[in-house]
Motif scaffolding. Sequence first.
Motif, mmCIF file in Angstrom:
data_model
loop_
_atom_site.group_PDB
_atom_site.id
_atom_site.type_symbol
_atom_site.label_atom_id
_atom_site.label_comp_id
_atom_site.label_asym_id
_atom_site.label_seq_id
_atom_site.Cartn_x
_atom_site.Cartn_y
_atom_site.Cartn_z
ATOM 1 N N PRO A 152 -11.248 9.392 -2.753
ATOM 2 C CA PRO A 152 -9.991 10.134 -2.722
ATOM 3 C C PRO A 152 -8.847 9.271 -2.199
ATOM 4 O O PRO A 152 -9.048 8.430 -1.307
ATOM 5 C CB PRO A 152 -10.283 11.269 -1.741
ATOM 6 N N ALA A 153 -7.661 9.463 -2.758
ATOM 7 C CA ALA A 153 -6.433 8.857 -2.232
ATOM 8 C C ALA A 153 -5.375 9.937 -2.299
ATOM 9 O O ALA A 153 -5.238 10.613 -3.319
ATOM 10 C CB ALA A 153 -6.016 7.645 -3.058
ATOM 11 N N VAL A 154 -4.660 10.131 -1.205
ATOM 12 C CA VAL A 154 -3.611 11.155 -1.171
ATOM 13 C C VAL A 154 -2.265 10.462 -1.091
ATOM 14 O O VAL A 154 -2.032 9.653 -0.191
ATOM 15 C CB VAL A 154 -3.816 12.113 0.014
ATOM 16 N N TYR A 155 -1.401 10.790 -2.045
ATOM 17 C CA TYR A 155 -0.064 10.196 -2.077
ATOM 18 C C TYR A 155 0.968 11.268 -1.743
ATOM 19 O O TYR A 155 0.983 12.338 -2.358
ATOM 20 C CB TYR A 155 0.221 9.610 -3.472
ATOM 21 N N LYS A 156 1.810 10.975 -0.743
ATOM 22 C CA LYS A 156 2.908 11.882 -0.384
ATOM 23 C C LYS A 156 4.173 11.390 -1.055
ATOM 24 O O LYS A 156 4.633 10.272 -0.794
ATOM 25 C CB LYS A 156 3.096 11.886 1.141
ATOM 26 N N ASP A 157 4.745 12.223 -1.916
ATOM 27 C CA ASP A 157 5.959 11.793 -2.609
ATOM 28 C C ASP A 157 7.188 12.097 -1.753
ATOM 29 O O ASP A 157 7.110 12.823 -0.756
ATOM 30 C CB ASP A 157 6.043 12.473 -3.982
ATOM 31 N N ASP A 158 8.333 11.565 -2.194
ATOM 32 C CA ASP A 158 9.557 11.706 -1.404
ATOM 33 C C ASP A 158 10.007 13.164 -1.281
ATOM 34 O O ASP A 158 10.772 13.511 -0.381
ATOM 35 C CB ASP A 158 10.692 10.881 -2.026
ATOM 36 N N ASP A 159 9.560 14.021 -2.216
ATOM 37 C CA ASP A 159 9.923 15.440 -2.144
ATOM 38 C C ASP A 159 8.911 16.261 -1.344
ATOM 39 O O ASP A 159 8.892 17.496 -1.427
ATOM 40 C CB ASP A 159 10.067 16.025 -3.554
ATOM 41 N N VAL A 242 -1.946 4.641 -4.716
ATOM 42 C CA VAL A 242 -0.607 4.815 -5.298
ATOM 43 C C VAL A 242 0.433 4.475 -4.239
ATOM 44 O O VAL A 242 0.319 4.912 -3.082
ATOM 45 C CB VAL A 242 -0.402 6.271 -5.785
ATOM 46 N N HIS A 243 1.419 3.668 -4.613
ATOM 47 C CA HIS A 243 2.574 3.474 -3.747
ATOM 48 C C HIS A 243 3.830 3.440 -4.613
ATOM 49 O O HIS A 243 3.746 3.313 -5.837
ATOM 50 C CB HIS A 243 2.433 2.198 -2.898
ATOM 51 N N LYS A 244 4.979 3.592 -3.959
ATOM 52 C CA LYS A 244 6.246 3.656 -4.697
ATOM 53 C C LYS A 244 7.176 2.596 -4.139
ATOM 54 O O LYS A 244 7.343 2.498 -2.912
ATOM 55 C CB LYS A 244 6.855 5.037 -4.499
ATOM 56 N N HIS A 245 7.744 1.805 -5.037
ATOM 57 C CA HIS A 245 8.632 0.727 -4.615
ATOM 58 C C HIS A 245 9.852 0.729 -5.544
ATOM 59 O O HIS A 245 9.689 0.678 -6.767
ATOM 60 C CB HIS A 245 7.894 -0.617 -4.693
ATOM 61 N N ASN A 246 11.029 0.814 -4.960
ATOM 62 C CA ASN A 246 12.270 0.853 -5.741
ATOM 63 C C ASN A 246 12.220 1.893 -6.864
ATOM 64 O O ASN A 246 12.637 1.627 -7.994
ATOM 65 C CB ASN A 246 12.582 -0.531 -6.338
ATOM 66 N N GLY A 247 11.661 3.069 -6.555
ATOM 67 C CA GLY A 247 11.659 4.177 -7.509
ATOM 68 C C GLY A 247 10.550 4.119 -8.537
ATOM 69 O O GLY A 247 10.403 5.058 -9.333
ATOM 70 N N THR A 248 9.759 3.055 -8.554
ATOM 71 C CA THR A 248 8.646 2.942 -9.506
ATOM 72 C C THR A 248 7.338 3.308 -8.814
ATOM 73 O O THR A 248 7.099 2.899 -7.674
ATOM 74 C CB THR A 248 8.561 1.495 -10.053
ATOM 75 N N TYR A 249 6.504 4.072 -9.520
ATOM 76 C CA TYR A 249 5.176 4.430 -9.010
ATOM 77 C C TYR A 249 4.189 3.346 -9.442
ATOM 78 O O TYR A 249 4.078 3.045 -10.629
ATOM 79 C CB TYR A 249 4.729 5.785 -9.559
ATOM 80 N N TYR A 250 3.500 2.793 -8.465
ATOM 81 C CA TYR A 250 2.489 1.762 -8.720
ATOM 82 C C TYR A 250 1.122 2.395 -8.535
ATOM 83 O O TYR A 250 0.808 2.917 -7.454
ATOM 84 C CB TYR A 250 2.639 0.599 -7.737
ATOM 85 N N PHE A 251 0.302 2.323 -9.575
ATOM 86 C CA PHE A 251 -1.040 2.897 -9.561
ATOM 87 C C PHE A 251 -2.014 1.720 -9.625
ATOM 88 O O PHE A 251 -2.029 0.979 -10.612
ATOM 89 C CB PHE A 251 -1.195 3.808 -10.782
ATOM 90 N N SER A 252 -2.817 1.532 -8.583
ATOM 91 C CA SER A 252 -3.726 0.372 -8.565
ATOM 92 C C SER A 252 -5.162 0.841 -8.404
ATOM 93 O O SER A 252 -5.428 1.933 -7.888
ATOM 94 C CB SER A 252 -3.327 -0.608 -7.468
ATOM 95 N N TRP A 253 -6.103 0.012 -8.874
ATOM 96 C CA TRP A 253 -7.519 0.406 -8.862
ATOM 97 C C TRP A 253 -8.408 -0.832 -8.945
ATOM 98 O O TRP A 253 -7.935 -1.945 -9.221
ATOM 99 C CB TRP A 253 -7.818 1.347 -10.034
ATOM 100 N N SER A 254 -9.705 -0.594 -8.728
ATOM 101 C CA SER A 254 -10.695 -1.659 -8.864
ATOM 102 C C SER A 254 -11.315 -1.605 -10.255
ATOM 103 O O SER A 254 -11.628 -0.521 -10.770
ATOM 104 C CB SER A 254 -11.800 -1.504 -7.807
ATOM 105 N N THR A 255 -11.527 -2.797 -10.830
ATOM 106 C CA THR A 255 -12.183 -2.881 -12.139
ATOM 107 C C THR A 255 -13.703 -2.970 -12.004
ATOM 108 O O THR A 255 -14.400 -3.167 -13.008
ATOM 109 C CB THR A 255 -11.667 -4.105 -12.920
ATOM 110 N N GLY A 256 -14.223 -2.834 -10.779
ATOM 111 C CA GLY A 256 -15.668 -2.719 -10.577
ATOM 112 C C GLY A 256 -16.437 -3.960 -10.970
ATOM 113 O O GLY A 256 -16.414 -4.963 -10.257
ATOM 114 N N ASP A 257 -17.087 -3.921 -12.138
ATOM 115 C CA ASP A 257 -17.988 -5.014 -12.517
ATOM 116 C C ASP A 257 -17.256 -6.314 -12.831
ATOM 117 O O ASP A 257 -17.907 -7.357 -12.971
ATOM 118 C CB ASP A 257 -18.894 -4.606 -13.684
ATOM 119 N N THR A 258 -15.906 -6.277 -12.918
ATOM 120 C CA THR A 258 -15.169 -7.538 -13.024
ATOM 121 C C THR A 258 -14.400 -7.840 -11.719
ATOM 122 O O THR A 258 -13.657 -8.822 -11.650
ATOM 123 C CB THR A 258 -14.220 -7.540 -14.239
ATOM 124 N N HIS A 259 -14.570 -6.940 -10.722
ATOM 125 C CA HIS A 259 -14.283 -7.250 -9.312
ATOM 126 C C HIS A 259 -12.809 -7.510 -8.982
ATOM 127 O O HIS A 259 -12.518 -8.209 -8.014
ATOM 128 C CB HIS A 259 -15.122 -8.463 -8.870
#
Length: 338
Positions: A152-159, A242-259
């Motif tokens: 789980p990841a919880v993202y709090k938005d600006d609103d 998930v993080h937000k920088h300069n109004g853009t939402y960045y969604f990041s993750w692990s590719t697992g078997d390619t590490h």
Amino acid sequence: QQTSIAPTHSSQSSSEPQYAHEPLVTHIYTADPSAHVFNGRIYIYPSHDIESDIAPNAEGDHFAMRDYRVLSMDKPGGEVTEYGVALDLDDVPWASRQMWAPDAAEKDGRFYLYFPVKDQQGIFRIGVAAAEKPEGPFTNPLLIEGSYSMDPAVYKDDDNQYYLYVGGISGGQLQRWTQGNFSDTDQYPADHEPALMPKIARLNDDMVSIAEPLMDVQLLDENGKPLLAGDNDRRFFEAVWVHKHNGTYYFSWSTGDTHKIVYATGDNPYGPFTYQGVVLEPVTGWTNHHSITRFEDKWYLFYHDSSLSGGQTHLRSVKMTELIHREDGSIETISAFK
Ligand code: FUB
């Protein structure tokens, strides 16, 4: 019992601060760091890795964690405090085993720990427990109705809306939920079909239930097509952040078997998100799992590796280093292998 550890650093390069790429603590193994700034202090919610005599398997049974410990520091490179047990498996009546990667959120002065754990049937669910302080102890652990899979990841938005993201394939069981209920067999798409996607639901104001069923977050390639199941270098495996920088939402993750830790960008919490590149190259050990958090005017990557345990994949250590967003919004790839 609280433990404070003064930083013991060996510098890697003159251009990086001494704390970079060093274990934040060495008296216990820690992994899957979800970092937040609460009350001006950095709090890290990791998994607490332990020795296990279970042979490694695809279900990840060798990741047999039984409790959570919170870490904190007043600034990058500061003394790290570890507060003892924040939540124990024995205090979760509906759970059976494997307390994997958690996250935390703050609302109205209360703190919530979101954690994946297998229920009595061996099915991963997401639990949530609450505390008066960021370090816990977290009590009254509830099962979030309608939740499944892990990380789980919880993202709090600006609103002030909060969003719960979950998911992981293989040991994370996402491939068992393709029909809407838990299947006894794996249901992976073929290589030429869209990959299994992570899930999102907005949290209700109570922070312990979801306002809508979990739904897919679409991760797209440069042509606007879903990343394919056979695209192992880029497709989702586990470890959403998930993080937000300069109004853009960045969604990041692990590719697992390619590490790798990779990222995509979008213009709202639900996506779709378009693939952009690599955040973190493979580290020592099989898993790669991270968080990205701003402290004062800089961004930091929190991650783990297995170097302290001599490469044992289920015995990892949390580390951190600065993360740079370039002028055009892209992220500078970090290589931390050692
Ligand atoms: O720590 C157990 C599992 O390993 C996590 O849930 C995954 O993200 C991987 O890091």
